[in-house]
Design an enzyme around this catalytic site. Structure first.
Site: not given
Ligand code: ADP
Ligand code: MG
Length: 626
Positions: A330, A523, A527
């Protein structure tokens, strides 16, 4: 030595002295000699006879107790059958004696090594100081209620998870993370139990009960980890089901066939020689070394890994980890720090500081790294009562009501699903769009930094023979590709929802050969489905995140991606030790069995060989800890 072990020792001494006296004092009466010998035999062997008998009743006929019982009773029967004047029962008594000495030794050794393994992870707190009327009293950590204030003095272990209300100090987290670098903490920081407070006095308000605190959870994990059996352990128990009956049949054949041939050839059956050889064969066949050393090797491997800050939840995962050929990461919080900085606020329809205030307030209940960063950038105290009706959408963002205004905050996916037109941004970074009451209000550009060890970790994984490294992220293409390029990943997929990550992992699982394993490293924040779907789920950021500890098979106690490399190395070493022990014990076993069958090795040699192999195997197992 515990009580049980002492009892065995006393029996060994009594029976041993009796054996000596029977042989030294000339006893004329054959009956008296026989009776005394039988008493000595029963003193040392009664529990084994009993266990063998119970085993037969319960249907597990072929265990080591059975082998010992049959062999020694057989030896006694042979002496009576031969009806010799000297009434020599030495062998049966001696075999039981040696066997018991071996068992005793092994009991002590195993107990010792388990203790030392657990002691190495010395994180169990013994007491907590609570403050009552300006005086400190020591209570057991279990008694402290959530929300109590505890005081931790320099040199003491932090007994419960909590938040510092006053004081600054440095913490030694090495027992939890294997990291020797001390960590600076001060008022307002969260601390976890099991760390050692080194310099200052800390006043901590507890946020968890003892049983929910990090130290208790980790201890629980490690103590229960060895109950999850790995394939090699399964193999041994399956093997025993075939091995022992096979050995018993061979022994029977050895006792009957040669005498029958002898009768045909020379008329002299020579029963006693062959029955004796068959009995020796049985004693040799006892697979004690394997039975003990394999679980112990795994236990030591698990202990060694946790000393290095890699918590592995079962010996089965050690085996899977050792075969990892594809590692899927991730991005946020795993390869990057997940600590975003706000780089700019663009196209804001309202005052920029107001936009940030709405964003931070709407996100005030979220634990997503982005939410935390917005709160930090805002800097002021957030009035959480202004927020209600929060809907967090994994991989997209969040919608909440602040002062009766609907705030939507997230990526382009969220804006699209709400049919809100947004402005594109040309800066590199994660773009957080904000809409107020369905009207676009601007975006906030935030950027994350790569963890210092990410690149080294990926290179090291390649060196270890990992064939493919992949990054899956919910973030936008531009950011994803720049991070993947920077770190040297083989493949990158972006703009994924948590469910899309599962689809990608399933595709990767299909593509790889069945024998090699796929690990997903995340993390722990949204996930969980992928962590569960991968052959092995590795969670980062365990310092704090409960969800991660629950969902993953392996937990890295600090967020360092290099620990994945360490975990794989330890697992490989542990597995190779297990195989060494299996091969070594079998080799010695088969040589002794062959010697026993042709009459070169007698029962004593057999027992010595068995105890010897066991000691070497146990010592080898302990190596997994280093
Ligand atoms: P990653 O796969 O990189 O760990 P996430 O799946 O947690 O990222 O989130 C993907 C995208 O969704 C983030 O890059 C953001 O654009 C958006 N996002 C997710 N949760 C939030 C939040 N609480 N506030 C703002 N944007 C969010
Ligand atoms: Mg993440």
């Amino acid at each position: 030595m515990n009580k049980k072990q002492k009892k065995v020792l006393i029996r060994i001494i009594i029976s041993g002295v009796m054996l000596l006296l029977i042989n030294v004092i000339p006893i004329e009466s054959l009956i008296l000699k026989t009776v005394l010998s039988l008493i000595a035999y029963l003193i040392i062997g009664y529990d084994i006879l009993r266990k063998a008998f119970l085993g037969i009743i319960h249907g597990n006929v072929f265990d080591e107790n059975f082998l010992m019982a049959v062999a020694t009773i057989g030896a006694i029967a042979l002496t009576i059958y031969k009806n010799e004047k000297d009434g020599d029962y030495n062998e049966a008594i001696m075999v039981m004696l040696l066997y018991q000495i071996g068992e005793l030794f092994q009991n002590i050794a195993v107990g010792k090594s388990r203790k030392s393994i657990t002691a190495l992870m010395d994180i169990r707190p013994d007491y907590a100081n609570i403050e009552v009327n300006n005086e400190l009293t020591q209570v057991s950590p279990e008694e402290v209620k959530v929300g109590s204030t505890i005081v931790v003095k320099p040199g003491e272990k932090i007994p419960l998870d909590g938040r510092i209300v006053s004081g600054t100090s440095t913490l030694n987290t090495s027992a939890l993370t294997g990291e020797s670098l001390p960590k600076e903490v001060s008022t307002g920081d969260d601390v976890i139990s099991g760390c050692i407070n080194m310099t200052g006095v800390l006043r901590i308000k507890t946020t968890k009960e003892y049983s929910e605190s990090t130290a208790a959870k980790i201890l629980d994990l490690v103590e229960n980890a060895s109950s999850r059996k790995s394939k090699s352990e399964d193999f041994i128990s399956k093997f025993a089901r075939i091995y022992t009956p096979a050995v018993c049949l061979s022994a029977l054949a050895l006792a009957i066939l040669p005498p029958v041939f002898n009768i045909i050839l020379s008329n002299d059956a020579n029963w006693s020689t062959w029955v004796y050889r068959a009995l020796t064969f049985l004693v040799i066949s006892c697979p004690c070394a394997l039975v003990i050393s394999i679980p112990l090797s795994f236990f030591a491997g698990l202990g060694g890994a946790s000393r290095n800050g890699v918590l592995i939840k079962g010996s089965n995962y050690l085996e899977t980890l050792s075969k990892t050929k594809v590692v899927v990461f991730d991005k946020t919080g795993t390869l990057t720090k997940g600590v975003f900085e706000v780089n700019g606020i663009h196209h804001s329809e309202i005052k920029e500081s107001e936009l940030l205030e709405y964003a931070a307030t709407a996100e005030s209940y979220s634990s997503h790294p982005i939410a935390k960063s917005l709160q930090r950038a805002y800097g002021k105290k957030i009035d959480k009562t202004r927020v209600k009706d929060i809907k967090e959408i994994s991989g997209e963002g969040l919608i909440a009501k602040v002062d009766n205004l609907t705030i939507a905050i997230g990526n382009t996916k969220l804006m699209n699903s709400l049919n809100i037109e947004y402005n594109d941004c040309h800066s590199i970074g994660t773009i957080i769009h904000v809409a107020i009451d369905d009207e676009y209000a601007g975006h906030i550009v935030i950027s994350d930094i790569e963890k210092p060890n990410s690149r080294t970790a990926i290179a090291a994984l390649k060196n270890l023979g990992v064939e493919k490294t992949v990054m899956l992220t919910g973030d936008a293409k531009k950011v994803a590709e720049s991070v993947a390029n920077d770190l040297g990943l083989d493949e990158v997929h972006y703009e994924l929802l948590p469910a899309d990550k599962v689809v990608q992992v399933e595709k990767l699982l299909k593509e790889k050969p069945a024998k090699s394993k796929l690990a997903f490293v995340g993390d722990g924040i949204n996930d969980a489905p992928v962590l569960a779907r991968a052959d092995i789920g590795i969670a980062m950021g365990a310092l704090g995140s409960d969800a991660a500890i629950e969902a993953a098979d392996v937990v890295l106690m600090d967020d360092d991606p290099l620990k994945i490399v360490k975990g794989i190395k330890i697992s490989r070493k542990c597995i190779s030790i297990v195989y060494e022990n299996i091969i070594f014990s079998f080799l010695v076993k088969f040589v002794c069995l062959a010697l026993g069958a042709i009459g070169i090795a007698n029962m004593w040699v057999a027992i010595f060989a068995d105890v010897g192999v066991m000691i070497i195997a146990v010592l080898n197992a302990i190596r997994a800890l280093k």
